[in-house]
Scaffold this active site. Structure first.
Site, mmCIF file in Angstrom:
data_model
loop_
_atom_site.group_PDB
_atom_site.id
_atom_site.type_symbol
_atom_site.label_atom_id
_atom_site.label_comp_id
_atom_site.label_asym_id
_atom_site.label_seq_id
_atom_site.Cartn_x
_atom_site.Cartn_y
_atom_site.Cartn_z
ATOM 1 N N ASP A 132 9.496 2.542 11.601
ATOM 2 C CA ASP A 132 8.393 2.936 10.722
ATOM 3 C C ASP A 132 7.098 2.764 11.549
ATOM 4 O OD1 ASP A 132 6.805 3.146 8.258
ATOM 5 O OD2 ASP A 132 6.552 0.984 8.467
ATOM 6 N N ASP A 324 8.267 -1.934 7.016
ATOM 7 C CA ASP A 324 7.583 -2.982 6.248
ATOM 8 C C ASP A 324 7.341 -2.627 4.789
ATOM 9 O OD1 ASP A 324 5.663 -0.963 6.788
ATOM 10 O OD2 ASP A 324 4.078 -2.389 6.268
HETATM 11 O O1 LIG Z 1 5.646 4.908 6.378
HETATM 12 P P1 LIG Z 1 4.434 4.338 7.044
HETATM 13 O O2 LIG Z 1 4.254 4.817 8.450
HETATM 14 O O3 LIG Z 1 4.380 2.834 6.963
HETATM 15 O O4 LIG Z 1 3.223 4.905 6.189
HETATM 16 C C1 LIG Z 1 2.890 4.355 4.916
HETATM 17 C C2 LIG Z 1 1.398 4.553 4.691
HETATM 18 O O5 LIG Z 1 0.781 4.028 5.876
HETATM 19 C C3 LIG Z 1 -0.627 4.209 6.011
HETATM 20 O O6 LIG Z 1 -1.310 3.362 5.085
HETATM 21 C C4 LIG Z 1 -1.112 1.974 5.343
HETATM 22 O O7 LIG Z 1 -1.693 1.640 6.628
HETATM 23 C C5 LIG Z 1 -3.142 1.803 6.696
HETATM 24 C C6 LIG Z 1 -3.571 1.503 8.123
HETATM 25 O O8 LIG Z 1 -3.165 0.230 8.514
HETATM 26 C C7 LIG Z 1 -3.805 0.882 5.661
HETATM 27 O O9 LIG Z 1 -5.219 1.051 5.710
HETATM 28 C C8 LIG Z 1 -3.262 1.227 4.262
HETATM 29 O O10 LIG Z 1 -3.783 0.319 3.318
HETATM 30 C C9 LIG Z 1 -1.726 1.141 4.238
HETATM 31 O O11 LIG Z 1 -1.220 1.562 3.001
HETATM 32 C C10 LIG Z 1 -0.995 5.650 5.834
HETATM 33 O O12 LIG Z 1 -2.394 5.797 5.912
HETATM 34 C C11 LIG Z 1 -0.432 6.233 4.548
HETATM 35 O O13 LIG Z 1 -0.705 7.618 4.472
HETATM 36 C C12 LIG Z 1 1.089 6.046 4.543
HETATM 37 O O14 LIG Z 1 1.602 6.529 3.315
#
Ligand SMILES: O=P(O)(O)OC[C@H]1O[C@H](O[C@H]2O[C@H](CO)[C@@H](O)[C@H](O)[C@H]2O)[C@H](O)[C@@H](O)[C@@H]1O
Length: 390
Positions: A132, A324
């Site tokens: 991921d 995660d």
């Molecule tokens: O499947 P992933 O790669 O883990 O993506 C899930 C979401 O990740 C991102 O948001 C998360 O990370 C950001 C940066 O660290 C943080 O600001 C945010 O609060 C987290 O939810 C991404 O921006 C999303 O679009 C994804 O869905």
């Protein structure tokens, strides 16, 4: 048995049928929810039409009270789950672990501490790595556009991919996650697995057209675009809210939104989505995730990639998935159900999970990946084999 790859071409048709059935159910739920939520409904439709004190009036009053209590409870439940969606620290300040924490750690030990057991279990099998991105390869940061991966992590993943087929599986749009990782030799599954691509086929592969393997939600692009615009406009009034377009899905971030505004944001998002029963709303780490209601997730993407790599019905494969977030649970579950390989949850706190092991943060993930590379290098050397570098 029909394979996932064979099923790929039938997907679009099936999705339409499934979503039509679901829309009827969703419609009913939406109508009921709208009715229960609407103060207009409680004030006008339930306005006592008969004499006060009559049985009917008392019944109506009770109904109004229940709806109000349930409505408030629903909003509180949303805010509670928003709060729980990305806890940053363990609540307990005492140095000793609570009984719950200790028993969780016993059930999900550290993948670093269990490294030998893990590699022993993989002996004679082909390890395939699934990683991921956010919170796994890069630390969680306030601004989603600045979730950079360190050079050290990039070097580690590059080395890893020389020894094991490696895929990045992310909720992000594939192009965006690629712009962070920048390794053309990997497989990528963006938009929660709804946009799968193999390693780049070289400079002639214009726009990566030849290496795109599967996009089961293409028909939803116009709808996603429309909802993006609506959410963008609606959430402008909430300072810190940010809508991210992930091509086949959307993210509404609230990490930088004042907690007092969370319930308002949740209501806004829910009210936009009321018009779109073919989209579903889930929660990630301080983010609302909006995706088509097709039967496709990170678990399906993992199976599809294994099949594409030629390991569909193979018993000699050992998939390892590190993630995660809640959406990673679909992949952990697939591995548990297949009884092959295992999942590793990246978390500092105990969580309900289908993963077998845990790592606390991206730096531990890097450590684990480096040890895997080292272990593989040594075992090839022992066998007198040299790795033909790609
Ligand atoms: O499947 P992933 O790669 O883990 O993506 C899930 C979401 O990740 C991102 O948001 C998360 O990370 C950001 C940066 O660290 C943080 O600001 C945010 O609060 C987290 O939810 C991404 O921006 C999303 O679009 C994804 O869905």
């Amino acid at each position: 048995m029909v394979s996932l790859i064979e099923e790929r071409d039938k997907m679009t048709k099936k999705n339409v049928v499934a979503s039509n059935t679901k829309s009827a159910i969703n419609m009913a739920i939406t109508v009921a929810a709208a009715a229960a939520n609407s103060s207009l409904f409680t004030m006008a439709a339930l306005k006592p039409p008969v004499a006060p004190g009559s049985f009917f009036t008392i019944l109506q009053r009770k109904l109004i009270q229940n709806l109000e209590i349930n409505g408030a409870a629903r909003v509180n439940a949303w805010v509670d789950s928003m709060r729980a969606s990305s806890p940053t620290h363990v609540k307990s300040t005492t140095p000793s672990l609570s009984e719950d924490q200790s028993s969780w750690i016993l059930r999900h030990p550290s993948a670093l501490e269990m490294f030998e057991q893990i590699t022993n279990a993989s002996k004679g099998k082909q390890i395939v790595m699934f990683l991921d991105y956010d919170g796994t390869l890069s630390p969680i940061v306030e601004d989603p556009d600045r979730a950079y991966m360190s050079d050290a992590m990039r070097t580690t993943v590059r080395k890893l991919a020389r020894y094991f087929p490696t895929a990045i599986v992310s909720g992000r749009c594939r192009d965006k996650v690629y712009s962070f990782v920048q390794l053309a030799e990997l497989y990528y599954a963006g938009s929660h697995g709804m946009d799968i691509k193999g390693p780049s086929k070289g400079p002639k592969d214009k726009n990566d057209a030849q290496s795109v393997l599967f996009q089961p939600a293409s028909e939803f692009v116009p709808m996603i675009d429309k909802v993006y615009k609506a959410l963008f406009d609606e959430t402008k009034s909430i300072p810190g809210a940010n809508v991210e377009h992930n091509k086949f899905c959307l993210s509404v971030h609230y990490r930088r939104v004042d907690e007092k505004k969370w319930s308002e944001l949740a209501q806004l998002v829910k009210s936009v989505l009321k018009e779109y029963p073919k989209l579903r709303l889930t929660q990630g780490r301080k983010v609302f995730e909006i995706r088509p209601t097709i039967k496709w997730d990170k678990g399906k993407a993992l199976e599809f990639l294994l099949e594409s790599l030629g390991y569909a019905n193979c018993i000699d494969v050992f998939p390892v998935y590190i993630g995660d977030d809640r959406t990673d649970e679909d992949a952990f579950k697939v591995l548990r159900d297949r009884g092959q390989g295992f999942g590793i949850l990246v978390s500092k706190i105990p969580k309900d999970t289908n993963a077998s092991y845990c790592l606390q943060e991206p730096s531990e993930v890097m450590n684990f990946l480096q040890r895997l590379v080292q272990w593989k290098k040594m075992s090839l050397q022992r066998q007198g084999k040299k790795l033909s570098l790609r």
